[in-house]
Design an enzyme around this catalytic site. Structure first.
Site, PDB file in Angstrom:
ATOM      1  N   GLY A 181       5.084  -8.340  14.229  1.00  0.00           N
ATOM      2  CA  GLY A 181       5.524  -6.953  14.351  1.00  0.00           C
ATOM      3  C   GLY A 181       6.997  -6.658  14.514  1.00  0.00           C
ATOM      4  O   GLY A 181       7.364  -5.479  14.539  1.00  0.00           O
ATOM      5  N   GLY A 183       9.563  -7.140  12.426  1.00  0.00           N
ATOM      6  CA  GLY A 183      10.316  -6.947  11.196  1.00  0.00           C
ATOM      7  C   GLY A 183      10.736  -5.509  10.954  1.00  0.00           C
ATOM      8  O   GLY A 183      10.081  -4.563  11.405  1.00  0.00           O
ATOM      9  N   CYS A 186       8.036  -3.676   9.081  1.00  0.00           N
ATOM     10  CA  CYS A 186       6.685  -3.967   9.561  1.00  0.00           C
ATOM     11  C   CYS A 186       6.244  -2.868  10.525  1.00  0.00           C
ATOM     12  O   CYS A 186       7.011  -2.465  11.401  1.00  0.00           O
ATOM     13  CB  CYS A 186       6.655  -5.319  10.272  1.00  0.00           C
ATOM     14  SG  CYS A 186       5.039  -5.766  10.915  1.00  0.00           S
TER      15      CYS A 186
END
Length: 347
Positions: A181, A183, A186
């Site tokens: 999570g 990124g 993301c």
């Protein structure tokens, strides 16, 4: 249900405390590292940064460019075997030394990877990538890959906790990919409520992996060169970058024009854009866990690579580390509530 009350930190929550140094110049810092991997027995030397296996980052063109900086590229899994053959026929041995072959965990992915690896013995890295590395099927696939490719260096993930890091190493992974999570494109954390602050994940997974002779790569969460330094300072052996390397000439994203200005599309690999492109749309039983953004064109990636490596060398000089290998031992993190003076950031 239970609640863990230990504080978990991301890169934005800390800075690295400066220390006395005998280094006279940033040029005195050695960023190259040499690793011998636990299962494959292979030895590799280079700068332990990896371009992410995203189809708007991990391209053949990116691999060609970053090999000149001794940086690895995890080439995305959506190239065909024929495209791989063409690339291998034109790439130098030095470029191939800096390439990872990415794969998913389906039978078709496995067969395709077998064919790609058979094209050239210089392809020594395999990156097995799924969003959720906690499934039993994934662990079994890693074990299957290790049995099939005993001399290949296998990178597998993603996970964020020590016990799963250990499980993957014991199943055959040389390097565990850490991050759920963090990124830039993301949205897993907001779509699912699942995740782990990246710096704490790196620290805890590095401790677990190193105890077994394995290694980790910090995947996601870096927005600037200082974050790369923090990841290495936290114990990461490698750092994987996506957003920081997106939007360049070598990134492979589609270019769109708005009001006379050109932008490149960059999207997460679980986004609607990615699923429309590769699997014909978002399946009825799932939600997209990524977003699509338009980035101003940033020119050749070499300029960004030099900026990242320069920042990393400078971080080492601030703590007296003459080699990147020493950065972890020289790092003391301090908790902070601000990273920078932002008064002119909007200008």
């Amino acid at each position: 249900m239970r609640i863990e009350e230990d504080l978990k930190l991301g890169f934005k929550d800390v800075l690295i405390r400066p220390k006395r140094s005998t280094l006279k110049s940033r040029s005195d810092v050695e960023l190259e590292r040499q690793f011998t991997f636990k299962h494959s027995g292979q030895t590799w030397s280079g700068v332990p940064i990896i371009a992410a296996n995203m189809d708007t980052v991990g391209t053949f063109e990116m691999a060609q460019a970053l090999a000149g900086f001794d940086i690895l590229t995890a080439v995305h899994k959506h190239y065909t075997v024929e495209e791989w053959a063409t690339f291998i026929n034109t790439a130098s041995a030095d470029v191939l030394k800096h390439v990872m072959v990415s794969t998913g965990t389906s039978d078709a992915d496995f067969e395709k990877t077998v064919q790609i690896l058979a094209l050239n013995p210089a392809l020594n890295f395999v990156c097995i990538d799924v969003a959720n590395g906690y499934s039993e099927h994934f662990v079994q696939f890693v074990a299957k890959a290790r049995e099939a490719w005993p001399t290949k260096t296998i990178c597998a993930g993603n996970v964020v906790t020590g016990e799963m890091c250990e499980e993957l190493i014991l199943s055959g992974a040389d390097i565990v990919k850490v991050g759920i999570g963090p990124g830039s494109v993301c949205t897993t954390r907001v779509k699912t409520g699942v995740g782990y602050p990246q710096l704490s994940a790196v620290i805890e997974c590095a401790d677990a992996a190193h105890g077994l002779g394995g290694m980790i790569v910090s995947d996601g969460g870096c927005t600037m060169p200082g974050d790369v330094a923090k990841a290495f300072g936290g114990g990461a052996d490698f750092v994987m970058l996506g957003g920081m390397l997106a939007g360049h000439e070598e990134s492979g994203g589609s270019v769109v024009e708005e009001n006379g200005e050109k932008f490149m599309l960059f999207y997460g690999m679980s986004s609607e854009s990615a699923m429309n492109r590769h699997v014909g749309g978002v399946a009825k039983y799932r939600a997209a866990e990524g977003k699509t953004v338009k980035l101003p064109l940033r020119g050749p990636v070499g300029n960004t690579a030099r900026d990242i490596l320069g920042g990393l060398r400078s971080a080492c000089t601030y703590v007296g580390a003459s080699r990147l290998k020493e950065l972890t031992k020289r790092t003391t993190f301090i908790r902070v509530q601000e990273q920078e003076n932002r008064i002119f950031n909007s200008l």
